[in-house]
Design a protein around this motif. Structure first.
Motif, mmCIF file in Angstrom:
data_model
loop_
_atom_site.group_PDB
_atom_site.id
_atom_site.type_symbol
_atom_site.label_atom_id
_atom_site.label_comp_id
_atom_site.label_asym_id
_atom_site.label_seq_id
_atom_site.Cartn_x
_atom_site.Cartn_y
_atom_site.Cartn_z
ATOM 1 N N ILE A 70 0.872 -1.176 0.000
ATOM 2 C CA ILE A 70 0.000 0.000 0.000
ATOM 3 C C ILE A 70 0.911 1.229 0.000
ATOM 4 N N ALA A 71 0.859 2.041 -1.027
ATOM 5 C CA ALA A 71 1.697 3.237 -1.086
ATOM 6 C C ALA A 71 1.036 4.333 -0.257
ATOM 7 N N VAL A 72 1.768 4.819 0.739
ATOM 8 C CA VAL A 72 1.217 5.884 1.582
ATOM 9 C C VAL A 72 1.554 7.227 0.936
ATOM 10 N N THR A 73 0.515 7.943 0.542
ATOM 11 C CA THR A 73 0.669 9.098 -0.348
ATOM 12 C C THR A 73 0.411 10.436 0.348
ATOM 13 N N LYS A 74 0.274 10.407 1.664
ATOM 14 C CA LYS A 74 0.038 11.653 2.405
ATOM 15 C C LYS A 74 1.142 12.671 2.118
ATOM 16 N N THR A 75 0.773 13.899 2.084
ATOM 17 C CA THR A 75 1.641 15.066 1.808
ATOM 18 C C THR A 75 2.067 15.156 0.335
ATOM 19 N N HIS A 76 1.728 14.171 -0.497
ATOM 20 C CA HIS A 76 2.118 14.228 -1.905
ATOM 21 C C HIS A 76 0.932 14.592 -2.787
ATOM 22 N N SER A 77 1.249 15.312 -3.861
ATOM 23 C CA SER A 77 0.190 15.804 -4.743
ATOM 24 C C SER A 77 -0.289 14.690 -5.670
ATOM 25 N N ALA A 78 -1.474 14.886 -6.224
ATOM 26 C CA ALA A 78 -2.018 13.913 -7.175
ATOM 27 C C ALA A 78 -1.059 13.699 -8.348
ATOM 28 N N GLU A 79 -0.387 14.764 -8.780
ATOM 29 C CA GLU A 79 0.549 14.638 -9.914
ATOM 30 C C GLU A 79 1.703 13.702 -9.566
ATOM 31 N N GLU A 80 2.153 13.765 -8.317
ATOM 32 C CA GLU A 80 3.237 12.873 -7.897
ATOM 33 C C GLU A 80 2.750 11.429 -7.763
ATOM 34 N N ILE A 81 1.495 11.303 -7.379
ATOM 35 C CA ILE A 81 0.960 9.976 -7.040
ATOM 36 C C ILE A 81 0.539 9.188 -8.286
ATOM 37 N N LEU A 82 -0.033 9.875 -9.254
ATOM 38 C CA LEU A 82 -0.640 9.180 -10.395
ATOM 39 C C LEU A 82 0.298 8.232 -11.165
ATOM 40 N N PRO A 83 1.592 8.560 -11.326
ATOM 41 C CA PRO A 83 2.470 7.619 -12.041
ATOM 42 C C PRO A 83 2.532 6.231 -11.399
ATOM 43 N N LEU A 84 2.220 6.146 -10.104
ATOM 44 C CA LEU A 84 2.263 4.845 -9.429
ATOM 45 C C LEU A 84 1.287 3.852 -10.070
ATOM 46 N N ALA A 85 0.194 4.381 -10.598
ATOM 47 C CA ALA A 85 -0.814 3.491 -11.197
ATOM 48 C C ALA A 85 -0.209 2.702 -12.355
ATOM 49 N N GLU A 86 0.700 3.342 -13.100
ATOM 50 C CA GLU A 86 1.321 2.656 -14.239
ATOM 51 C C GLU A 86 2.388 1.670 -13.789
ATOM 52 N N MET A 87 2.734 1.709 -12.501
ATOM 53 C CA MET A 87 3.715 0.750 -11.969
ATOM 54 C C MET A 87 3.002 -0.384 -11.243
ATOM 55 N N GLY A 88 1.717 -0.463 -11.456
ATOM 56 C CA GLY A 88 0.966 -1.574 -10.877
ATOM 57 C C GLY A 88 0.520 -1.365 -9.442
ATOM 58 N N ILE A 89 0.711 -0.170 -8.905
ATOM 59 C CA ILE A 89 0.197 0.108 -7.553
ATOM 60 C C ILE A 89 -1.301 0.424 -7.676
ATOM 61 N N THR A 90 -2.117 -0.351 -7.001
ATOM 62 C CA THR A 90 -3.572 -0.158 -7.125
ATOM 63 C C THR A 90 -4.186 0.390 -5.848
ATOM 64 N N GLU A 91 -3.428 0.342 -4.739
ATOM 65 C CA GLU A 91 -4.006 0.769 -3.465
ATOM 66 C C GLU A 91 -3.088 1.768 -2.777
ATOM 67 N N ILE A 92 -3.682 2.826 -2.289
ATOM 68 C CA ILE A 92 -2.901 3.852 -1.603
ATOM 69 C C ILE A 92 -3.509 4.126 -0.225
ATOM 70 N N GLY A 93 -2.701 4.708 0.659
ATOM 71 C CA GLY A 93 -3.158 5.038 2.003
ATOM 72 C C GLY A 93 -3.004 6.524 2.261
ATOM 73 N N GLU A 94 -4.036 7.090 2.860
ATOM 74 C CA GLU A 94 -3.996 8.505 3.264
ATOM 75 C C GLU A 94 -4.394 8.544 4.731
ATOM 76 N N ASN A 95 -3.853 9.520 5.472
ATOM 77 C CA ASN A 95 -4.194 9.527 6.890
ATOM 78 C C ASN A 95 -4.958 10.760 7.361
ATOM 79 N N ARG A 96 -5.231 11.705 6.455
ATOM 80 C CA ARG A 96 -6.024 12.861 6.874
ATOM 81 C C ARG A 96 -7.217 13.035 5.950
#
Ligand code: PLP
Length: 228
Positions: free
Chosen positions: A31-57
């Motif tokens: 689970i990639a924890v994406t807190k503090t990172h922008s959508a632009e930074e996060i979206l490339p993960l989808a192309e690397m096969g990451i399907t689930e992310i975690g946010e804490n706020r």
């Protein structure tokens, strides 16, 4: 961070998880924890096969949600105030931080009102750090029995946040104890409280967690670099 660097980091984490699980346990889901990172930074993960992310706020999650919801399933992993539950109950795939009856009751009510059952994990407190939240080890079974009848919840297992420490031996012991608790509760076969998921391990200790049979690890800074 460049796309290549991001991909290199994700690949490394995956390799280390596989090595640590060592055929003894299934390789935990990343689970990639994406807190503090922008959508632009996060979206490339989808192309690397990451399907689930975690946010804490909740607030941060709601801001990024429109850009992320089509690409990822989202886990709420941080402390959750009761009055925020209704804002996210329709948009997250799992709430990993259930540690009180009032919170469980609120999720139950809001999930039913939304016509669904909410997958949840019970957060336990492996080191007994009360200020961090989490149900104490000894109280976990009683807590599960109390919330198991709430049909708005789909209890899927346990989540643990380990203390920040350099003491690997101490951490090793805590992971072992947490896995033992998980196995014991699984053997108890409590009605309405499935023990399928054990979410433990972060950037500093995901290999140890995988070696102790985590089914999911929540990794942020090992993928994105240290938070500012
Ligand atoms: C931030 C966070 C993580 C990830 O932490 P890293 O050390 O950056 O991997 C995992 N779990 C929870 C509950 C968090 O808040």
């Amino acid at each position: 961070m460049t796309r290549e660097e991001l991909e290199r980091r994700v690949t490394l984490v995956r390799q280390e998880l596989e090595e640590a699980a060592n055929g003894r346990y299934p390789v935990p889901k990343l689970i990639a924890v994406t807190k503090t990172h922008s959508a632009e930074e996060i979206l490339p993960l989808a192309e690397m096969g990451i399907t689930e992310i975690g946010e804490n706020r909740v607030q941060e999650l709601l801001t990024k949600l429109p850009a992320l919801r089509d690409s990822f399933r989202i886990h709420l992993i941080g402390r959750l105030q009761r009055n925020k539950v209704k804002q996210i109950v329709g948009d997250v795939c799992m709430i990993q931080s259930v540690d009180s009856e009032p919170l469980a009751m609120e999720i139950h009510n809001r999930a039913l009102a939304a016509g669904k059952r909410m997958p949840v994990l019970v957060e336990i407190s492996p080191a007994g750090e009360e200020q961090k939240g989490g149900v104490p080890f000894e109280e976990t079974e009683a807590f599960l029995k109390k919330i198991a009848p709430l049909e708005g919840l789909e209890i899927r297992g346990l989540m643990a946040v380990m203390p920040l420490t350099e003491d690997r031996e101490y951490l090793d012991g805590l992971f072992a104890r947490t896995r033992e608790l998980f196995d014991r509760l699984k053997d108890r076969n409590l009605s309405g409280a499935a023990m399928e998921e054990l979410s433990m391990g972060m950037s500093g200790d995901y290999q140890l967690a995988a070696a102790h049979g985590a089914t999911m690890v929540r990794v942020g800074s090992a993928i994105f670099g240290p938070r500012g």
